[in-house]
Design a protein around this motif. Structure first.
Motif, PDB file in Angstrom:
ATOM      1  N   ASP A  92      17.624   5.030 -18.837  1.00 41.73           N
ATOM      2  CA  ASP A  92      16.201   4.994 -18.497  1.00 41.73           C
ATOM      3  C   ASP A  92      15.986   3.969 -17.382  1.00 41.73           C
ATOM      4  OD1 ASP A  92      15.894   6.825 -20.489  1.00 41.73           O
ATOM      5  OD2 ASP A  92      14.828   5.488 -21.872  1.00 41.73           O
ATOM      6  N   SER A  93      15.370   4.390 -16.311  1.00 39.82           N
ATOM      7  CA  SER A  93      15.250   3.539 -15.125  1.00 39.82           C
ATOM      8  C   SER A  93      13.854   3.653 -14.522  1.00 39.82           C
ATOM      9  CB  SER A  93      16.290   3.948 -14.066  1.00 39.82           C
ATOM     10  OG  SER A  93      17.609   3.858 -14.572  1.00 39.82           O
ATOM     11  N   ARG A  94      13.503   2.630 -13.760  1.00 35.92           N
ATOM     12  CA  ARG A  94      12.234   2.634 -13.038  1.00 35.92           C
ATOM     13  C   ARG A  94      12.506   2.356 -11.566  1.00 35.92           C
ATOM     14  NH1 ARG A  94       7.136   3.146 -14.393  1.00 35.92           N
ATOM     15  NH2 ARG A  94       5.464   2.113 -13.248  1.00 35.92           N
ATOM     16  N   LEU A  95      11.932   3.178 -10.693  1.00 37.95           N
ATOM     17  CA  LEU A  95      12.160   3.048  -9.261  1.00 37.95           C
ATOM     18  C   LEU A  95      10.863   2.754  -8.521  1.00 37.95           C
ATOM     19  CD1 LEU A  95      14.900   4.299 -10.044  1.00 37.95           C
ATOM     20  CD2 LEU A  95      14.737   5.733  -7.982  1.00 37.95           C
ATOM     21  N   ALA A  96      10.980   1.986  -7.450  1.00 34.56           N
ATOM     22  CA  ALA A  96       9.882   1.776  -6.510  1.00 34.56           C
ATOM     23  C   ALA A  96      10.102   2.736  -5.346  1.00 34.56           C
ATOM     24  CB  ALA A  96       9.868   0.333  -6.014  1.00 34.56           C
ATOM     25  N   LEU A  97       9.064   3.493  -4.988  1.00 30.16           N
ATOM     26  CA  LEU A  97       9.171   4.512  -3.948  1.00 30.16           C
ATOM     27  C   LEU A  97       8.207   4.184  -2.817  1.00 30.16           C
ATOM     28  CD1 LEU A  97       9.165   7.654  -6.281  1.00 30.16           C
ATOM     29  CD2 LEU A  97      11.160   6.408  -5.402  1.00 30.16           C
ATOM     30  N   MET A  98       8.764   3.943  -1.621  1.00 34.38           N
ATOM     31  CA  MET A  98       7.939   3.654  -0.445  1.00 34.38           C
ATOM     32  C   MET A  98       7.763   4.918   0.395  1.00 34.38           C
ATOM     33  SD  MET A  98       8.504   1.031   2.771  1.00 34.38           S
ATOM     34  CE  MET A  98       7.926  -0.457   1.946  1.00 34.38           C
ATOM     35  N   GLU A  99       6.519   5.251   0.710  1.00 32.29           N
ATOM     36  CA  GLU A  99       6.232   6.410   1.543  1.00 32.29           C
ATOM     37  C   GLU A  99       6.867   6.253   2.925  1.00 32.29           C
ATOM     38  OE1 GLU A  99       2.023   6.523   1.703  1.00 32.29           O
ATOM     39  OE2 GLU A  99       1.790   7.369  -0.313  1.00 32.29           O
TER      40      GLU A  99
ATOM     41  N   ALA B 151       0.813  -1.215   0.000  1.00 28.82           N
ATOM     42  CA  ALA B 151       0.000   0.000   0.000  1.00 28.82           C
ATOM     43  C   ALA B 151       0.845   1.263   0.000  1.00 28.82           C
ATOM     44  CB  ALA B 151      -0.935   0.000   1.215  1.00 28.82           C
ATOM     45  N   GLY B 152       2.091   1.147   0.484  1.00 24.46           N
ATOM     46  CA  GLY B 152       2.944   2.321   0.597  1.00 24.46           C
ATOM     47  C   GLY B 152       3.881   2.548  -0.565  1.00 24.46           C
ATOM     48  N   ILE B 153       3.835   1.692  -1.596  1.00 25.58           N
ATOM     49  CA  ILE B 153       4.799   1.771  -2.696  1.00 25.58           C
ATOM     50  C   ILE B 153       4.120   2.165  -4.006  1.00 25.58           C
ATOM     51  CG2 ILE B 153       6.369   0.440  -4.167  1.00 25.58           C
ATOM     52  CD1 ILE B 153       7.153  -1.182  -1.759  1.00 25.58           C
ATOM     53  N   ILE B 154       4.739   3.105  -4.699  1.00 25.96           N
ATOM     54  CA  ILE B 154       4.386   3.424  -6.080  1.00 25.96           C
ATOM     55  C   ILE B 154       5.637   3.244  -6.933  1.00 25.96           C
ATOM     56  CG2 ILE B 154       2.583   5.057  -5.451  1.00 25.96           C
ATOM     57  CD1 ILE B 154       4.609   7.315  -6.088  1.00 25.96           C
ATOM     58  N   GLU B 155       5.473   3.177  -8.238  1.00 24.29           N
ATOM     59  CA  GLU B 155       6.616   3.097  -9.145  1.00 24.29           C
ATOM     60  C   GLU B 155       6.662   4.348 -10.021  1.00 24.29           C
ATOM     61  OE1 GLU B 155       7.071  -0.497 -11.329  1.00 24.29           O
ATOM     62  OE2 GLU B 155       6.879  -1.795  -9.568  1.00 24.29           O
ATOM     63  N   LYS B 156       7.872   4.779 -10.335  1.00 24.85           N
ATOM     64  CA  LYS B 156       8.045   5.972 -11.161  1.00 24.85           C
ATOM     65  C   LYS B 156       9.218   5.760 -12.106  1.00 24.85           C
ATOM     66  CE  LYS B 156       8.701  10.994 -10.935  1.00 24.85           C
ATOM     67  NZ  LYS B 156       8.860  12.178 -10.061  1.00 24.85           N
ATOM     68  N   SER B 157       9.088   6.257 -13.330  1.00 25.39           N
ATOM     69  CA  SER B 157      10.135   6.122 -14.343  1.00 25.39           C
ATOM     70  C   SER B 157      10.965   7.399 -14.437  1.00 25.39           C
ATOM     71  CB  SER B 157       9.527   5.799 -15.703  1.00 25.39           C
ATOM     72  OG  SER B 157       8.877   4.550 -15.685  1.00 25.39           O
ATOM     73  N   TYR B 158      12.257   7.229 -14.715  1.00 30.45           N
ATOM     74  CA  TYR B 158      13.191   8.343 -14.900  1.00 30.45           C
ATOM     75  C   TYR B 158      13.965   8.103 -16.187  1.00 30.45           C
ATOM     76  CZ  TYR B 158      12.262   9.356  -9.978  1.00 30.45           C
ATOM     77  OH  TYR B 158      11.655   9.650  -8.776  1.00 30.45           O
TER      78      TYR B 158
ATOM     79  N   ALA C 110      18.566  -2.974  -5.816  1.00 39.00           N
ATOM     80  CA  ALA C 110      19.185  -2.159  -4.767  1.00 39.00           C
ATOM     81  C   ALA C 110      18.158  -1.202  -4.158  1.00 39.00           C
ATOM     82  CB  ALA C 110      20.353  -1.372  -5.335  1.00 39.00           C
ATOM     83  N   TRP C 111      18.173  -1.093  -2.832  1.00 42.09           N
ATOM     84  CA  TRP C 111      17.338  -0.136  -2.106  1.00 42.09           C
ATOM     85  C   TRP C 111      18.251   0.825  -1.369  1.00 42.09           C
ATOM     86  CZ3 TRP C 111      11.895   0.228  -1.807  1.00 42.09           C
ATOM     87  CH2 TRP C 111      11.225  -0.710  -2.607  1.00 42.09           C
ATOM     88  N   PHE C 112      17.849   2.094  -1.288  1.00 36.54           N
ATOM     89  CA  PHE C 112      18.750   3.095  -0.741  1.00 36.54           C
ATOM     90  C   PHE C 112      17.974   4.234  -0.087  1.00 36.54           C
ATOM     91  CE2 PHE C 112      17.698   4.151  -5.080  1.00 36.54           C
ATOM     92  CZ  PHE C 112      17.487   5.518  -5.077  1.00 36.54           C
ATOM     93  N   GLY C 113      18.665   4.972   0.793  1.00 40.54           N
ATOM     94  CA  GLY C 113      18.088   6.153   1.410  1.00 40.54           C
ATOM     95  C   GLY C 113      17.436   5.928   2.748  1.00 40.54           C
TER      96      GLY C 113
ATOM     97  N   ALA D 134      13.737   4.216  -1.504  1.00 40.86           N
ATOM     98  CA  ALA D 134      13.669   3.906  -2.932  1.00 40.86           C
ATOM     99  C   ALA D 134      14.410   2.619  -3.283  1.00 40.86           C
ATOM    100  CB  ALA D 134      14.248   5.064  -3.747  1.00 40.86           C
ATOM    101  N   GLY D 135      13.871   1.911  -4.270  1.00 40.31           N
ATOM    102  CA  GLY D 135      14.511   0.718  -4.794  1.00 40.31           C
ATOM    103  C   GLY D 135      14.531   0.767  -6.311  1.00 40.31           C
ATOM    104  N   VAL D 136      15.580   0.205  -6.909  1.00 37.75           N
ATOM    105  CA  VAL D 136      15.704   0.200  -8.357  1.00 37.75           C
ATOM    106  C   VAL D 136      14.993  -1.039  -8.914  1.00 37.75           C
ATOM    107  CG1 VAL D 136      17.271   0.221 -10.324  1.00 37.75           C
ATOM    108  CG2 VAL D 136      17.910   1.412  -8.210  1.00 37.75           C
TER     109      VAL D 136
END
Length: 224
Positions: free
Chosen positions: A101-108, A27-34, A79-82, A51-53
């Motif tokens: 071009d990368s996609r990350l998983a972002l946990m609130e 519920a706390g994770i979304i994905e975002k592209s860079y 890899a997860w970091f921060g 964040a995770g790659v």
């Protein structure tokens, strides 16, 4: 929210969680592209995510007052970091930039803190993660002060095969020589010379669009 199957694919640490903890994580994770060259965050930013790659490649580093870039770590898939900045609720102390071009998983932060306060499995992972990251940075400091360019590059590549920090690593890295140079803090030309030397010594094999590692243990100890 991401699916449970996707969570298990992108986050090895989730395999230690209970069903309730998995639901909180999902519920706390979304994905975002860079896109290639895009900044995920800069030093001083208030970035309230762990964040995770998911895919791609990013570089953790910074820029000094005189404009010199410093690479701290490469961030490959898995890899997860921060976590330090999230735990301390402080601005980021380094930059993270996508090298392709990368996609990350972002946990609130709220989900991260709930897991930190309630999950034994999650805390076991965090202790291992923080310990390995500390060891990585101490080793990098020693390498940068005592070894030549080839050894620094060898150790930089070897660092991408830490099973705690990079659980999805494979012997073949889809990474260009320019990207290896960026992760090692050197020019493409210097990285190319060092890579050719390592190939001649039988530690890796250069291929189109990537590198196959033949002896990661020798890379880890190169220059000793």
């Amino acid at each position: 929210m991401i699916s449970e199957d996707q969570l298990k694919r992108v986050a090895a640490w989730s395999r230690e969680l209970t069903e309730r903890e998995i639901e909180v994580a999902r519920a706390g994770i979304i994905e975002k592209s860079y896109v290639n060259g895009e900044t995920v965050f800069m030093r001083g930013d208030k970035f309230d995510y762990w964040a995770g790659v998911v895919s791609g490649l990013a570089r953790m580093g910074g820029v000094s007052r005189d404009g010199k870039e410093t690479s701290l770590a490469g961030l490959t898939a898995g890899a997860w970091f921060g976590e330090g900045s999230v735990l301390k609720n402080e601005p980021r102390r380094y930059d993270v930039v996508a090298l392709r071009d990368s996609r990350l998983a972002l946990m609130e932060r709220s989900a991260f803190l709930w897991l930190f306060e309630n999950s034994v499995g999650f805390n076991r992972f965090l202790v291992r993660q923080l310990n390995e990251r500390l060891g990585q940075f101490i080793g990098m400091l020693e390498v940068n002060r005592t070894l030549d360019a080839t050894a620094r590059l060898a150790r930089s590549i070897a660092s991408l095969f830490n099973p705690i920090l990079y659980p999805d690593s494979k012997t073949h890295l889809e990474i260009t020589q320019e990207e290896i140079g960026a992760l090692s803090g050197m020019s493409r030309q210097n990285a190319n010379r060092a890579l050719n030397r390592l190939e001649k010594e039988g530690l890796l094999r250069l291929e189109y669009g990537g590198v196959t590692i033949l002896d990661v243990e020798r890379l880890r100890g190169y220059g000793d």
